[in-house]
Design an enzyme around this catalytic site. Structure first.
Site, PDB file in Angstrom:
ATOM      1  N   CYS A 350       0.821  -1.290   0.242  1.00 29.33           N
ATOM      2  CA  CYS A 350       0.124  -0.064  -0.068  1.00 29.33           C
ATOM      3  C   CYS A 350       0.891   1.336  -0.126  1.00 29.33           C
ATOM      4  O   CYS A 350       0.604   2.196  -0.790  1.00 29.33           O
ATOM      5  CB  CYS A 350      -0.973  -0.059   1.222  1.00 29.33           C
ATOM      6  SG  CYS A 350      -1.411  -1.612   1.722  1.00 29.33           S
ATOM      7  N   ARG A 379       6.726 -11.623   5.234  1.00 25.72           N
ATOM      8  CA  ARG A 379       6.258 -11.387   6.616  1.00 25.72           C
ATOM      9  C   ARG A 379       6.844 -12.650   7.375  1.00 25.72           C
ATOM     10  O   ARG A 379       6.938 -13.876   7.230  1.00 25.72           O
ATOM     11  CB  ARG A 379       4.494 -11.643   6.415  1.00 25.72           C
ATOM     12  CG  ARG A 379       4.026 -10.569   5.865  1.00 25.72           C
ATOM     13  CD  ARG A 379       2.596 -10.716   5.686  1.00 25.72           C
ATOM     14  NE  ARG A 379       1.769  -9.506   4.772  1.00 25.72           N
ATOM     15  CZ  ARG A 379       0.567  -9.481   4.512  1.00 25.72           C
ATOM     16  NH1 ARG A 379      -0.218 -10.212   4.926  1.00 25.72           N
ATOM     17  NH2 ARG A 379       0.287  -8.524   3.936  1.00 25.72           N
ATOM     18  N   GLN A 397       1.304 -10.991  -3.631  1.00 26.42           N
ATOM     19  CA  GLN A 397      -0.033 -10.588  -3.441  1.00 26.42           C
ATOM     20  C   GLN A 397      -0.494  -9.730  -4.858  1.00 26.42           C
ATOM     21  O   GLN A 397       0.263  -9.219  -5.494  1.00 26.42           O
ATOM     22  CB  GLN A 397      -0.296  -9.330  -2.645  1.00 26.42           C
ATOM     23  CG  GLN A 397      -0.121  -9.979  -1.121  1.00 26.42           C
ATOM     24  CD  GLN A 397      -0.583  -8.950  -0.094  1.00 26.42           C
ATOM     25  OE1 GLN A 397      -0.098  -7.859  -0.237  1.00 26.42           O
ATOM     26  NE2 GLN A 397      -1.366  -9.299   0.822  1.00 26.42           N
ATOM     27  N   ASP A 399      -2.130  -7.366  -5.845  1.00 28.39           N
ATOM     28  CA  ASP A 399      -2.698  -6.078  -4.843  1.00 28.39           C
ATOM     29  C   ASP A 399      -3.192  -5.173  -5.934  1.00 28.39           C
ATOM     30  O   ASP A 399      -2.545  -4.818  -6.772  1.00 28.39           O
ATOM     31  CB  ASP A 399      -1.484  -5.554  -3.941  1.00 28.39           C
ATOM     32  CG  ASP A 399      -1.951  -5.221  -2.711  1.00 28.39           C
ATOM     33  OD1 ASP A 399      -3.070  -5.191  -2.262  1.00 28.39           O
ATOM     34  OD2 ASP A 399      -0.973  -4.949  -1.774  1.00 28.39           O
ATOM     35  N   HIS A 401      -4.935  -0.731  -5.654  1.00 24.09           N
ATOM     36  CA  HIS A 401      -5.483   0.341  -4.850  1.00 24.09           C
ATOM     37  C   HIS A 401      -6.411   1.116  -5.891  1.00 24.09           C
ATOM     38  O   HIS A 401      -5.924   1.375  -6.885  1.00 24.09           O
ATOM     39  CB  HIS A 401      -4.612   0.732  -4.082  1.00 24.09           C
ATOM     40  CG  HIS A 401      -3.915  -0.015  -3.121  1.00 24.09           C
ATOM     41  ND1 HIS A 401      -2.895  -0.819  -3.297  1.00 24.09           N
ATOM     42  CD2 HIS A 401      -4.115  -0.007  -1.829  1.00 24.09           C
ATOM     43  CE1 HIS A 401      -2.573  -1.136  -2.163  1.00 24.09           C
ATOM     44  NE2 HIS A 401      -3.448  -0.949  -1.251  1.00 24.09           N
ATOM     45  N   LYS A 481     -15.307  -3.369   5.068  1.00 20.89           N
ATOM     46  CA  LYS A 481     -14.711  -4.460   4.182  1.00 20.89           C
ATOM     47  C   LYS A 481     -15.720  -5.479   3.579  1.00 20.89           C
ATOM     48  O   LYS A 481     -16.795  -5.805   4.590  1.00 20.89           O
ATOM     49  CB  LYS A 481     -13.410  -4.959   4.755  1.00 20.89           C
ATOM     50  CG  LYS A 481     -13.646  -5.938   5.800  1.00 20.89           C
ATOM     51  CD  LYS A 481     -12.152  -6.656   6.318  1.00 20.89           C
ATOM     52  CE  LYS A 481     -12.395  -7.532   7.348  1.00 20.89           C
ATOM     53  NZ  LYS A 481     -11.250  -8.332   7.562  1.00 20.89           N
ATOM     54  N   HIS A 527      -8.737  -0.877  -0.846  1.00 25.48           N
ATOM     55  CA  HIS A 527      -7.551  -1.792  -1.051  1.00 25.48           C
ATOM     56  C   HIS A 527      -8.439  -3.057  -1.464  1.00 25.48           C
ATOM     57  O   HIS A 527      -9.409  -3.429  -1.080  1.00 25.48           O
ATOM     58  CB  HIS A 527      -7.047  -2.123   0.371  1.00 25.48           C
ATOM     59  CG  HIS A 527      -6.496  -1.176   1.077  1.00 25.48           C
ATOM     60  ND1 HIS A 527      -5.126  -1.069   1.136  1.00 25.48           N
ATOM     61  CD2 HIS A 527      -6.858  -0.213   1.997  1.00 25.48           C
ATOM     62  CE1 HIS A 527      -4.668  -0.124   2.028  1.00 25.48           C
ATOM     63  NE2 HIS A 527      -5.830   0.381   2.617  1.00 25.48           N
TER      64      HIS A 527
END
Length: 653
Positions: A350, A379, A397, A399, A401, A481, A527
């Protein structure tokens, strides 16, 4: 939880998941018709009893694999009786352990999705020990001892615990805030701190529907600095039939285990020399990953996303601004000192996307702005938590946005839902569970924006026509979410897609735009991930298809097999032509034809093209399909056209 209904029954395992076993005539390449059979063990779905349309098939013990019997297993949510049985079984097991091993100290023992477990401070246990414990459990159940609830003061509970020298119970007592303290007794012989519920007596448990499954190590309170305990897992059901059905489910899950299939098909590995939780994608697995990524990119470009690539590390200050160092530090790796500055491996993508947004000023006319990245993150996970592709330390990911205006939230969410459905359908996932999580007690942002965002999510789901459950207060502190769990061929649900509205990061990074009145305002940030982690999604795909990928997704689509080495030159010519047309083909030789076919079956190759003297003479191939049996002789160009059509349309040959 609400399930999105679809027309096909989820686990009517179709011909796309069929196996065959040819019997070959010696010294001749003409093959008899295939004996197609259904998968040897199908599945059991753990569903609510009142959802009769969600049945999944499992063969009964006395049936052939081609016959269907519908068995629906209850869950803890659907059956209060089952939950009480499992909770009581945990207590009965603890009592049995302390009868067999008097020095064992008890800790906690909850019910779980498929049964129960209990943690003990004791010497490591063996399979033989589990049999002794189960035998003692059977005795306790057979004695029909009552379960009696008692309320005591905190001081009285403390005295009783001290009297029996149970230090873990004392620690548990100190963590209990409610008064009075409740205790459950099994007869007059054993007791534990507990809030219930339980069955009335041990005789209400069917001992033939209870099984002790395994032993694992578990740190007390999950803290590696505290003692390692022995955790005994068990399963419990209302009757023997349910236990047998569950056994079928476990056997099929084991057959589909992505770790075993990944090794058998040479798809991926996790190398001890490199470290746990770090995935090596082998050539065949890399092909599947390429196909996943390529399909993902094409859809995103069509849906007007800008694709990004961003660094794997950044200055640690970036993660201070984002708040990750405050709220997520335990999942982040140690910082690196580079030229007197601290750098951090990224746990999220992000902040990078926000920095790209901030590179220039924006007007309200620019929105919506959609950016997407297949971004690798790192992680920290305890070694004991690592599990194949499902729990790793480095993963990619999908990902994305979206930066938008308040009145664009609903349309953007609806667009994400459409895109999510399109992508998941490509990979064969048609059924999923949808949850909408609302504002928690601790949150950022004013009431008005929370209300607008939550309503926008609800309206988008309503427009889509999807059923969903509301998780009151389950949202992130920074916004509401939507979470989506895909359902695989065994009826298991996997957390996959997520859509989160964020009021926090735009504030932290001070991102703005200029509205129509030339006033600076903050955009809304969304997200969004569809597949989640590529590694985890690949693991789910492997287990969903049991490694038997559809033609378009198979690493090797066709294997060319010569009857003798005399046909090798023509086999290579056929393979070159197929590769020139984008088909993933290979030649295999050096063995007798029956062995070549068996090897292709073991590797789950969708199509085999057998070539003998007649095929060389007529410039043809004789085709065998894993899914449709013998397809006969055909010209090479016709074979290629069929494969191209099936690949393009995600169908089978």
């Amino acid at each position: 939880m609400a399930l999105r209904s679809v027309s096909p029954s989820l686990l009517k395992l179709t011909s796309s998941l069929r196996l065959y076993s040819p019997k070959l005539r010696s010294n001749h390449h003409r093959l008899p018709p295939l004996r197609r059979r259904a998968i040897s063990a199908t599945a059991v779905e753990l569903v609510n009893n009142n959802k009769s349309d969600n049945k999944i098939i499992t063969p009964a013990a006395n049936q052939s694999a081609d016959e269907d019997v519908r068995i629906v297993l209850p869950t803890n949510q659907s059956s209060a009786k089952l939950l009480r049985i499992r909770h009581t079984c945990a207590h009965v097991m603890a009592m049995a352990v302390q009868k067999v091993f008097p020095d064992a100290k008890v800790t906690i023992g909850p019910w779980i999705d498929n049964g129960f477990y209990y943690d003990f401070d004791m010497e490591p246990l063996t399979d033989k020990d589990l049999k002794r414990i189960k035998k003692e459990m059977d005795r306790i159940i057979g004695r029909n001892l009552p379960l009696v609830r008692e309320e005591v003061t905190r001081e009285e509970a403390r005295e009783r615990i001290a009297a029996i020298n149970e230090p873990y119970k004392m620690e548990i007592l100190e963590s209990i805030r409610e008064e009075p303290i409740t205790i459950y007794h099994i007869g007059n012989e054993w007791w534990d701190l507990c809030a219930g519920p339980h069955v009335e007596s041990t005789g209400n448990i069917n001992r033939k529907a209870v099984e002790l499954e395994s032993v694992a190590g578990a740190y007390w309170r999950g803290d590696t600095d505290k003692p390692m305990l022995q955790r005994i897992y068990g399963t419990a059901w209302e009757n023997e039939e349910q236990l047998k059905a569950y056994a079928h489910f476990k056997a099929e899950a084991k057959r589909r285990d992505h770790r075993r299939i990944g090794q058998d098909l040479d798809l991926f590995s996790i190398q001890d020399e490199a470290g746990g939780g770090l995935v090596f994608w082998h050539p065949k697995g890399s092909i599947v990953r390429h196909l996943i990524e390529d399909a993902w990119k094409k859809i995103h470009i069509r849906q007007e996303y800008d694709l990004l690539y961003t660094p794997h590390v950044a200055r640690a200050d970036l993660w201070k601004i984002s708040g990750h160092l405050d709220f997520y530090r335990e999942n982040m790796y140690d910082q690196m000192n580079i030229e007197e500055e601290l750098y951090q491996l990224r746990p999220m993508n992000c902040p990078y996307h926000i920095l790209i947004y901030k590179r220039k000023p924006h007007s309200y006319r620019d929105f919506p702005i959609r950016v997407a990245e297949l971004g690798t993150v790192y992680r920290y996970e305890l070694s004991g938590a690592l599990h194949g592709l499902f729990r790793v330390r480095g993963f990619t990911q999908d990902d994305a946005h979206i930066f938008c205006l308040e009145d664009q939230i609903k349309d953007e969410i609806r667009g994400v839902l459409d895109l999510t459905e399109e992508i998941l359908l490509q990979f064969g996932f048609e059924k999923y569970e949808v949850n909408l999580s609302t504002r928690p007690e601790k949150s950022v942002g004013n009431d008005d924006i929370w209300e607008k965002a939550t309503l926008a999510l609800k309206d988008a789901l309503a427009d889509k026509g999807w059923n969903y459950e509301i998780d009151e207060g389950g949202g992130a502190f920074y916004g509401p979410k939507i979470d989506l769990k895909i359902e695989d061929a065994l009826g298991r649900k996997w957390q996959c897609s997520t859509i989160q509205v964020d009021f926090n990061l735009p504030e932290r990074f001070d991102i703005t735009y200029v509205d129509s009145d030339s006033v600076k305002k903050r955009p809304i940030m969304i997200h969004r991930a569809v597949l989640g982690s590529l590694e985890r999604f690949f693991g789910v795909l492997i287990e969903h298809y049991a490694g038997d990928f559809p033609l378009w997704l198979s690493p090797i689509q066709a294997r060319i097999l010569p009857v003798t080495d005399m046909q090798l030159d023509y086999c290579k010519e056929v393979t070159r032509k197929m590769k020139a047309n984008g088909i993933r083909a290979e030649v295999c030789s050096g063995e007798r034809l029956p062995k070549l076919i068996r090897n292709a079956e073991k590797q789950k190759i969708p199509l085999m093209a057998v070539i003998g003297p007649k095929e060389v003479e007529t410039r043809t191939v004789t085709v065998r399909s894993r899914f449709s049996g013998e397809l006969g002789s055909m010209a090479i160009d016709d074979f290629i056209r069929q494969m191209e059509h099936a690949t393009e349309n995600r169908t089978f040959i």
